[in-house]
Design a protein around this motif. Structure first.
Motif, PDB file in Angstrom:
ATOM      1  N   LYS A 285       0.835  -1.199   0.000  1.00  6.46           N
ATOM      2  CA  LYS A 285       0.000   0.000   0.000  1.00  6.46           C
ATOM      3  C   LYS A 285       0.873   1.254   0.000  1.00  6.46           C
ATOM      4  O   LYS A 285       1.772   1.388   0.827  1.00  6.46           O
ATOM      5  CB  LYS A 285      -0.906   0.026   1.229  1.00  6.46           C
ATOM      6  N   VAL A 286       0.600   2.170  -0.912  1.00  9.96           N
ATOM      7  CA  VAL A 286       1.274   3.466  -0.930  1.00  9.96           C
ATOM      8  C   VAL A 286       0.468   4.445  -0.088  1.00  9.96           C
ATOM      9  O   VAL A 286      -0.723   4.639  -0.327  1.00  9.96           O
ATOM     10  CB  VAL A 286       1.424   4.018  -2.364  1.00  9.96           C
ATOM     11  N   ASP A 287       1.097   5.031   0.908  1.00  8.29           N
ATOM     12  CA  ASP A 287       0.442   6.033   1.759  1.00  8.29           C
ATOM     13  C   ASP A 287       1.430   7.165   1.979  1.00  8.29           C
ATOM     14  O   ASP A 287       2.364   7.049   2.775  1.00  8.29           O
ATOM     15  CB  ASP A 287       0.016   5.411   3.093  1.00  8.29           C
ATOM     16  N   LEU A 288       1.216   8.271   1.265  1.00 10.95           N
ATOM     17  CA  LEU A 288       2.158   9.385   1.307  1.00 10.95           C
ATOM     18  C   LEU A 288       2.060  10.201   2.587  1.00 10.95           C
ATOM     19  O   LEU A 288       2.897  11.083   2.811  1.00 10.95           O
ATOM     20  CB  LEU A 288       1.929  10.307   0.100  1.00 10.95           C
ATOM     21  N   LYS A 289       1.078   9.918   3.422  1.00 10.79           N
ATOM     22  CA  LYS A 289       0.899  10.686   4.655  1.00 10.79           C
ATOM     23  C   LYS A 289       1.052   9.833   5.914  1.00 10.79           C
ATOM     24  O   LYS A 289       0.928  10.352   7.018  1.00 10.79           O
ATOM     25  CB  LYS A 289      -0.471  11.357   4.654  1.00 10.79           C
ATOM     26  N   LYS A 290       1.318   8.564   5.768  1.00  8.05           N
ATOM     27  CA  LYS A 290       1.407   7.685   6.936  1.00  8.05           C
ATOM     28  C   LYS A 290       2.570   8.112   7.822  1.00  8.05           C
ATOM     29  O   LYS A 290       3.661   8.396   7.340  1.00  8.05           O
ATOM     30  CB  LYS A 290       1.576   6.229   6.506  1.00  8.05           C
ATOM     31  N   GLY A 291       2.320   8.160   9.129  1.00 11.36           N
ATOM     32  CA  GLY A 291       3.326   8.623  10.063  1.00 11.36           C
ATOM     33  C   GLY A 291       4.485   7.649  10.203  1.00 11.36           C
ATOM     34  O   GLY A 291       4.346   6.446   9.958  1.00 11.36           O
ATOM     35  N   PHE A 292       5.616   8.202  10.633  1.00  8.46           N
ATOM     36  CA  PHE A 292       6.828   7.391  10.775  1.00  8.46           C
ATOM     37  C   PHE A 292       6.591   6.198  11.697  1.00  8.46           C
ATOM     38  O   PHE A 292       6.892   5.055  11.351  1.00  8.46           O
ATOM     39  CB  PHE A 292       7.973   8.255  11.310  1.00  8.46           C
ATOM     40  N   ASN A 293       6.065   6.451  12.885  1.00 12.27           N
ATOM     41  CA  ASN A 293       5.919   5.366  13.862  1.00 12.27           C
ATOM     42  C   ASN A 293       4.934   4.307  13.385  1.00 12.27           C
ATOM     43  O   ASN A 293       5.149   3.100  13.600  1.00 12.27           O
ATOM     44  CB  ASN A 293       5.467   5.929  15.212  1.00 12.27           C
TER      45      ASN A 293
END
Length: 263
Positions: free
Chosen positions: A66-74
């Motif tokens: 899944k590509v998620d350009l906003k997913k947080g680092f943690n």
């Protein structure tokens, strides 16, 4: 980006990487290298955190599909590191992902605990902090290229060697014309800077004559001195191109770093 062109590296990584994320990753890497050369320590820490966020999203994409350009680092790291839930991990073998994860957490912790708004009023970023971070970022980029490069492995090895050399801010390209934008270099120094920019392929004598703003005799004498047994900082390859030796690269790192910058 000098040495290998950024587009060539992005082309070799995407697919499988998302092209936007791969481009972001290389942009952050080049930004960090330039800041480090300029001895701008604090932005190096901030850029390191941004680099870690981007590579975390890349690893999440490769592990989950899944590509998620906003997913947080943690959130990215927790998914990758999770061994107990029903998450299906596409990144194999697992130890490769886990090694990168640990390094990225260290890079990110510098940003969250010692940089940005959390910085102590008594803490000032130092060369040692930045040196540690830049080496961790270089290792992480090296691993990303090793894991995801889709072309010939020797080409990947060459790309890794060249992107781990630092950027050359004093060199500009203008519609294909390469210009050393400093006027205080000796002929030898100008040739060394150009050959550092050229990477492993080097430049021919004709190309050096085009790019080095010196007289033909001055270029010839400088090359003779640099290739001579008493110096050995440049070598003439079988293809008739000149390139830096390890001694030449050391002279760049230890003696000419300040002159890689714009005046």
């Amino acid at each position: 980006m000098s040495l290998v062109e950024k587009k060539a590296v992005v082309d070799g990584l995407s697919p499988p990487l998302d092209r936007f994320l791969a481009t972001q990753l290389l942009d952050e890497f080049v930004s960090m290298e330039r800041r480090f050369i300029q001895r701008d320590w604090e932005p190096t820490e901030l850029d390191g955190g941004q680099f870690a966020e981007i590579l975390a999203r890349i690893l999440f994409h490769q592990d989950s599909g899944k590509v998620d350009l906003k997913k947080g680092f943690n959130d990215c790291m927790l998914y990758i590191e999770d061994e107990e839930s029903r998450n299906t991990h596409a990144l194999q073998p697992r130890q490769h992902a886990m090694h990168v994860s640990k390094v990225l957490r260290t890079i990110y912790k510098f940003r969250s605990q010692r940089g940005a708004v959390h910085i102590s009023p008594t803490y000032k970023p130092t060369h040692m902090d930045s040196k540690y971070l830049i080496e961790a970022v270089r290792w992480s980029l090296n691993e990303a290229v090793r894991l995801f490069w889709q072309r010939d492995q020797e080409e990947a090895a060459k790309a890794i060697r060249e992107i781990l050399q630092f950027d050359v801010p004093c060199i500009g390209t203008f519609e294909g014309a390469i210009v050393v934008q400093r006027t205080d270099l000796t002929a030898e120094e100008e040739i060394l800077v150009l050959l550092h920019y050229a990477g492993e392929l080097g430049f021919s004598r004709k190309e050096l004559g085009q790019h080095c703003m010196r007289s033909a005799p001055a270029i010839t004498i400088a090359l003779q001195d640099l290739v001579s047994p008493s110096c050995r900082e440049v070598v003439l390859l079988p293809c008739k191109n000149y390139r830096l030796t390890d001694l030449g690269s050391r002279r760049i790192r230890e003696g000419l770093v300040e002159k890689l910058l714009l005046e």
